[in-house]
Design an enzyme around this catalytic site. Structure first.
Site, PDB file in Angstrom:
ATOM      1  N   VAL A 183     -13.206 -17.745  94.341  1.00  0.00           N
ATOM      2  CA  VAL A 183     -11.849 -17.491  94.543  1.00  0.00           C
ATOM      3  C   VAL A 183     -11.066 -16.506  94.004  1.00  0.00           C
ATOM      4  O   VAL A 183     -10.387 -15.771  94.651  1.00  0.00           O
ATOM      5  CB  VAL A 183     -11.342 -19.111  94.091  1.00  0.00           C
ATOM      6  CG1 VAL A 183      -9.722 -19.072  93.793  1.00  0.00           C
ATOM      7  CG2 VAL A 183     -11.828 -20.294  94.978  1.00  0.00           C
TER       8      VAL A 183
ATOM      9  N   LYS B 117     -20.658  -9.688  84.642  1.00  0.00           N
ATOM     10  CA  LYS B 117     -20.045  -9.755  85.921  1.00  0.00           C
ATOM     11  C   LYS B 117     -19.290  -8.566  85.993  1.00  0.00           C
ATOM     12  O   LYS B 117     -18.985  -7.674  87.113  1.00  0.00           O
ATOM     13  CB  LYS B 117     -19.354 -10.845  86.104  1.00  0.00           C
ATOM     14  CG  LYS B 117     -19.793 -11.865  87.226  1.00  0.00           C
ATOM     15  CD  LYS B 117     -18.895 -13.007  87.245  1.00  0.00           C
ATOM     16  CE  LYS B 117     -19.150 -13.825  88.360  1.00  0.00           C
ATOM     17  NZ  LYS B 117     -18.516 -15.012  88.647  1.00  0.00           N
TER      18      LYS B 117
ATOM     19  N   PHE C 113     -16.652 -29.610 112.288  1.00  0.00           N
ATOM     20  CA  PHE C 113     -16.967 -30.455 111.248  1.00  0.00           C
ATOM     21  C   PHE C 113     -17.601 -31.837 112.035  1.00  0.00           C
ATOM     22  O   PHE C 113     -17.412 -32.748 111.334  1.00  0.00           O
ATOM     23  CB  PHE C 113     -15.941 -30.680 110.115  1.00  0.00           C
ATOM     24  CG  PHE C 113     -15.755 -29.887 109.049  1.00  0.00           C
ATOM     25  CD1 PHE C 113     -15.137 -28.587 109.308  1.00  0.00           C
ATOM     26  CD2 PHE C 113     -16.298 -30.250 107.661  1.00  0.00           C
ATOM     27  CE1 PHE C 113     -15.288 -27.599 108.461  1.00  0.00           C
ATOM     28  CE2 PHE C 113     -16.274 -29.178 106.976  1.00  0.00           C
ATOM     29  CZ  PHE C 113     -15.664 -27.782 107.113  1.00  0.00           C
TER      30      PHE C 113
ATOM     31  N   CYS D 187     -17.483 -27.376  96.168  1.00  0.00           N
ATOM     32  CA  CYS D 187     -15.957 -28.161  96.270  1.00  0.00           C
ATOM     33  C   CYS D 187     -15.933 -29.697  96.777  1.00  0.00           C
ATOM     34  O   CYS D 187     -15.564 -30.399  96.234  1.00  0.00           O
ATOM     35  CB  CYS D 187     -15.224 -27.304  97.301  1.00  0.00           C
ATOM     36  SG  CYS D 187     -14.775 -25.826  96.523  1.00  0.00           S
TER      37      CYS D 187
HETATM   38  N1  LIG Z   1     -15.780 -21.977  95.838  1.00  0.00           N
HETATM   39  C1  LIG Z   1     -14.794 -21.983  96.852  1.00  0.00           C
HETATM   40  O1  LIG Z   1     -15.234 -22.147  98.064  1.00  0.00           O
HETATM   41  C2  LIG Z   1     -13.555 -22.728  96.585  1.00  0.00           C
HETATM   42  C3  LIG Z   1     -12.647 -22.926  97.758  1.00  0.00           C
HETATM   43  C4  LIG Z   1     -11.332 -23.582  97.252  1.00  0.00           C
HETATM   44  C5  LIG Z   1     -11.150 -23.639  95.944  1.00  0.00           C
HETATM   45  N2  LIG Z   1     -11.970 -23.657  94.988  1.00  0.00           N
HETATM   46  C6  LIG Z   1     -11.456 -23.903  93.587  1.00  0.00           C
HETATM   47  O2  LIG Z   1     -11.370 -22.844  92.904  1.00  0.00           O
HETATM   48  C7  LIG Z   1     -11.734 -22.814  91.535  1.00  0.00           C
HETATM   49  C8  LIG Z   1     -12.694 -21.753  91.136  1.00  0.00           C
HETATM   50  O3  LIG Z   1     -13.883 -21.945  91.921  1.00  0.00           O
HETATM   51  P1  LIG Z   1     -14.926 -20.816  92.095  1.00  0.00           P
HETATM   52  O4  LIG Z   1     -16.100 -21.395  92.980  1.00  0.00           O
HETATM   53  O5  LIG Z   1     -14.358 -19.500  92.550  1.00  0.00           O
HETATM   54  O6  LIG Z   1     -15.424 -20.835  90.608  1.00  0.00           O
HETATM   55  P2  LIG Z   1     -16.748 -19.861  89.975  1.00  0.00           P
HETATM   56  O7  LIG Z   1     -17.393 -20.727  89.117  1.00  0.00           O
HETATM   57  O8  LIG Z   1     -17.392 -19.106  91.128  1.00  0.00           O
HETATM   58  O9  LIG Z   1     -15.917 -18.747  89.204  1.00  0.00           O
HETATM   59  C9  LIG Z   1     -15.232 -19.176  87.912  1.00  0.00           C
HETATM   60  C10 LIG Z   1     -15.095 -18.031  87.179  1.00  0.00           C
HETATM   61  O10 LIG Z   1     -14.300 -18.056  85.689  1.00  0.00           O
HETATM   62  C11 LIG Z   1     -14.633 -17.538  84.957  1.00  0.00           C
HETATM   63  N3  LIG Z   1     -14.022 -17.730  83.395  1.00  0.00           N
HETATM   64  C12 LIG Z   1     -14.282 -18.807  83.019  1.00  0.00           C
HETATM   65  N4  LIG Z   1     -13.476 -18.918  81.831  1.00  0.00           N
HETATM   66  C13 LIG Z   1     -12.496 -17.828  81.926  1.00  0.00           C
HETATM   67  C14 LIG Z   1     -11.599 -17.250  81.209  1.00  0.00           C
HETATM   68  N5  LIG Z   1     -11.180 -17.935  80.073  1.00  0.00           N
HETATM   69  N6  LIG Z   1     -10.918 -16.204  81.436  1.00  0.00           N
HETATM   70  C15 LIG Z   1     -11.366 -15.536  82.900  1.00  0.00           C
HETATM   71  N7  LIG Z   1     -12.401 -16.145  83.247  1.00  0.00           N
HETATM   72  C16 LIG Z   1     -12.846 -17.085  83.084  1.00  0.00           C
HETATM   73  C17 LIG Z   1     -16.153 -17.374  85.019  1.00  0.00           C
HETATM   74  O11 LIG Z   1     -17.022 -16.555  84.127  1.00  0.00           O
HETATM   75  C18 LIG Z   1     -16.328 -17.426  86.366  1.00  0.00           C
HETATM   76  O12 LIG Z   1     -16.524 -16.060  86.814  1.00  0.00           O
HETATM   77  C19 LIG Z   1     -12.333 -24.228  91.427  1.00  0.00           C
HETATM   78  O13 LIG Z   1     -11.211 -25.155  90.773  1.00  0.00           O
HETATM   79  C20 LIG Z   1     -12.619 -24.547  92.728  1.00  0.00           C
HETATM   80  O14 LIG Z   1     -12.609 -25.948  92.967  1.00  0.00           O
HETATM   81  C21 LIG Z   1     -13.192 -23.008  95.238  1.00  0.00           C
END
Ligand SMILES: NC(=O)c1ccc[n+]([C@@H]2O[C@H](COP(=O)([O-])OP(=O)(O)OC[C@H]3O[C@@H](n4cnc5c(N)ncnc54)[C@H](O)[C@@H]3O)[C@@H](O)[C@H]2O)c1
Length: 451
Positions: free
Chosen positions: A11, A35, A249, A260
């Site tokens: 995201v 990263k 779906f 998710c």
């Molecule tokens: N993945 C999806 O398809 C998707 C879609 C919609 C919503 N979301 C939501 O978005 C959010 C993020 O999901 P994601 O899949 O991108 O997560 P992810 O786990 O891929 O990425 C999270 C990132 O945050 C970083 N992080 C952790 N602590 C941090 C800090 N203090 N400062 C800066 N960076 C930090 C981690 O190192 C990691 O790179 C979640 O709440 C998820 O539910 C995800």
């Protein structure tokens, strides 16, 4: 305007790259030095179609930058998007530690009035808590506001979903927050839904949980189809012409995975329970999915009796095609069960192998190609509908496998093509094609105690 994005996962990184693509100045902050190092070379650390190009281009033109130095990044910020993970706790509730850890860093380091935008999926009421926390912890009379801006991208199409979003949801409690976000998003030219923060938070859960419900519903219908002799593909097609139902779906399979749906169904269920209400549809969605996950494994056990010493080919490891993400992928627990049974696993996935090796570094063998994976196999399981899997020439199974027994969890093949072939083919919610197996294989004593 200086925009900071906290978290460079699916995201955060896609949000940062797309905001930069439409002309904003963005700096992405992550605590993961490895990263950030990769991204500073203009390379995407995650597999997401189109992302590498955006990243390379906007890093080169100076619209996008990456850092682990959050103090410096937040010092200059006008707007901070929070896109860190909100994983599931063991009781099903959402873990907000990462969100509040970012909030602590923001509070300590901002030097001017700032809008904090929560993009992470968070339980209803979290934005209120975030605002309270920030206001209690910022110093020097700085004004902080919080807005909810849930994300709806899907992995595998994340860049497209962001640049051409179906809608942008903005949850705000002030005109100022609304104006800032409308200004940021006007360059995307997409429908914008403006509401209050709690409704925005709820829109995200309701959307994801509805999609998960749709998947569990069609999977249950598939199970009934198998019992009554109907074909789920035809049933879904017949349903899809009704615009109230739609055609998305409705693919039966071995259930949803990913980062998710599993956690967002459990989090809403937990939250409602915590308020004394049971969301029965969501409870059923979760139960159906859990049961569906092991459908092929149960079928294989029924077929072979035992998987001990069987050579099992796995095609597809990721939770869906187009991504290298393995979170909650059905392949993971299924392979565990197979290994516990004593099976030998040879897996192939076009992009998920490296991540899978972190979970199974040496218990399974990794193949470079589909052919290598299925060679001399007793059976094959299809867990991900990658295009190259869907395009397999069925004759390859007959040519390469010891016994062409196919358990297809994603209904990759047309039954008309399969029925001409000498294979055993089990898919979800459709007639099982069993052209020769029992007669030919029992003779050769392939099954120890199986049917
Ligand atoms: N993945 C999806 O398809 C998707 C879609 C919609 C919503 N979301 C939501 O978005 C959010 C993020 O999901 P994601 O899949 O991108 O997560 P992810 O786990 O891929 O990425 C999270 C990132 O945050 C970083 N992080 C952790 N602590 C941090 C800090 N203090 N400062 C800066 N960076 C930090 C981690 O190192 C990691 O790179 C979640 O709440 C998820 O539910 C995800």
């Amino acid at each position: 305007m200086d925009i900071v994005v906290a978290g460079t996962g699916y995201v955060g990184l896609v949000t940062g790259a797309c905001l930069a693509e439409v002309g904003h100045k963005v700096i992405c902050v992550d605590v993961d030095e490895k990263k950030i190092g990769i991204m500073k070379k203009g390379i995407s650390p995650i597999y997401e179609p189109g992302l590498s190009d955006l990243l390379e281009k906007n890093y080169a033109n100076g619209n996008l930058d990456f850092t682990t130095d959050y103090e410096e990044a937040y010092r200059k910020a006008d707007v901070v998007f929070i896109g860190v993970g909100t994983p599931e706790r063991s009781d099903g509730s959402a873990n907000l530690d990462y969100v509040f850890s970012v909030c602590g860093q923001i509070a300590k380091n901002i030097t001017k009035d700032c809008l904090v935008v929560v993009k992470s999926t968070v339980p209803i009421g979290t934005n209120d808590r975030v605002e309270e926390f920030l206001r209690e912890n910022v110093e020097n009379n700085i004004q902080v506001e919080v807005a909810s801006n849930p994300e709806f991208l899907a992995q595998g199409t994340a860049v497209k979903d962001t640049l051409y979003a179906s809608r942008i949801v903005i949850g705000v409690e002030s005109e100022n927050a609304k104006n800032i976000l409308m200004n940021i998003y006007k360059r995307f030219n997409q429908p914008i839904v403006v509401t209050n923060r709690r409704s925005a938070e709820m829109i995200k859960y309701a959307s994801n949980d509805f999609l998960a419900l749709k998947i569990s519903f069609i999977n249950e219908m598939a199970n009934v189809c198998e019992i009554v002799g109907a074909d789920i593909e035809d049933v879904a097609k017949g349903m899809s012409y009704d615009s109230r139902i739609g055609n998305k779906f409705l693919n039966a399979g071995i259930g949803y995975g990913g980062s998710c749906f599993p956690k967002d169904t459990k989090a809403l269920h937990w939250l409602a329970n915590d308020h004394g209400y049971e969301v029965k549809t969501i409870k059923a969605t979760i139960e159906v999915n859990e049961n569906q996950k092991y459908k092929l494994f149960r079928k294989a056990k029924e077929f072979f009796g035992s998987l001990k010493n069987k050579r099992v080919a796995i095609l597809g490891l990721t939770f869906k095609p187009g991504t290298d993400d393995l979170r909650e992928a059905p392949s993971i627990p299924n392979i565990r069960r197979m290994l516990d049974e004593g099976a030998k696993i040879i897996a192939y996935d076009p992009v998920g192998e490296n991540n899978f090796k972190k979970i199974y570094p040496d218990e399974i063998t990794y193949a470079e190609s589909i052919e290598e994976s299925i060679k001399d196999a007793d059976m094959v399981f299809i867990f991900t509908e990658w295009e190259e899997v869907k395009n397999i020439d069925i004759d390859i199974f007959i040519k390469e496998m010891k016994t062409p027994i196919i358990f297809d969890g994603r209904n990759c093949f047309d039954l008309n093509d399969i029925c001409e072939k000498s294979v055993y083919y089990y898919s979800i919610g459709r007639k099982t094609i069993n052209n020769f197996i029992k007669k030919n294989l029992m003779k050769k004593n392939f099954f120890e105690g199986g049917n």
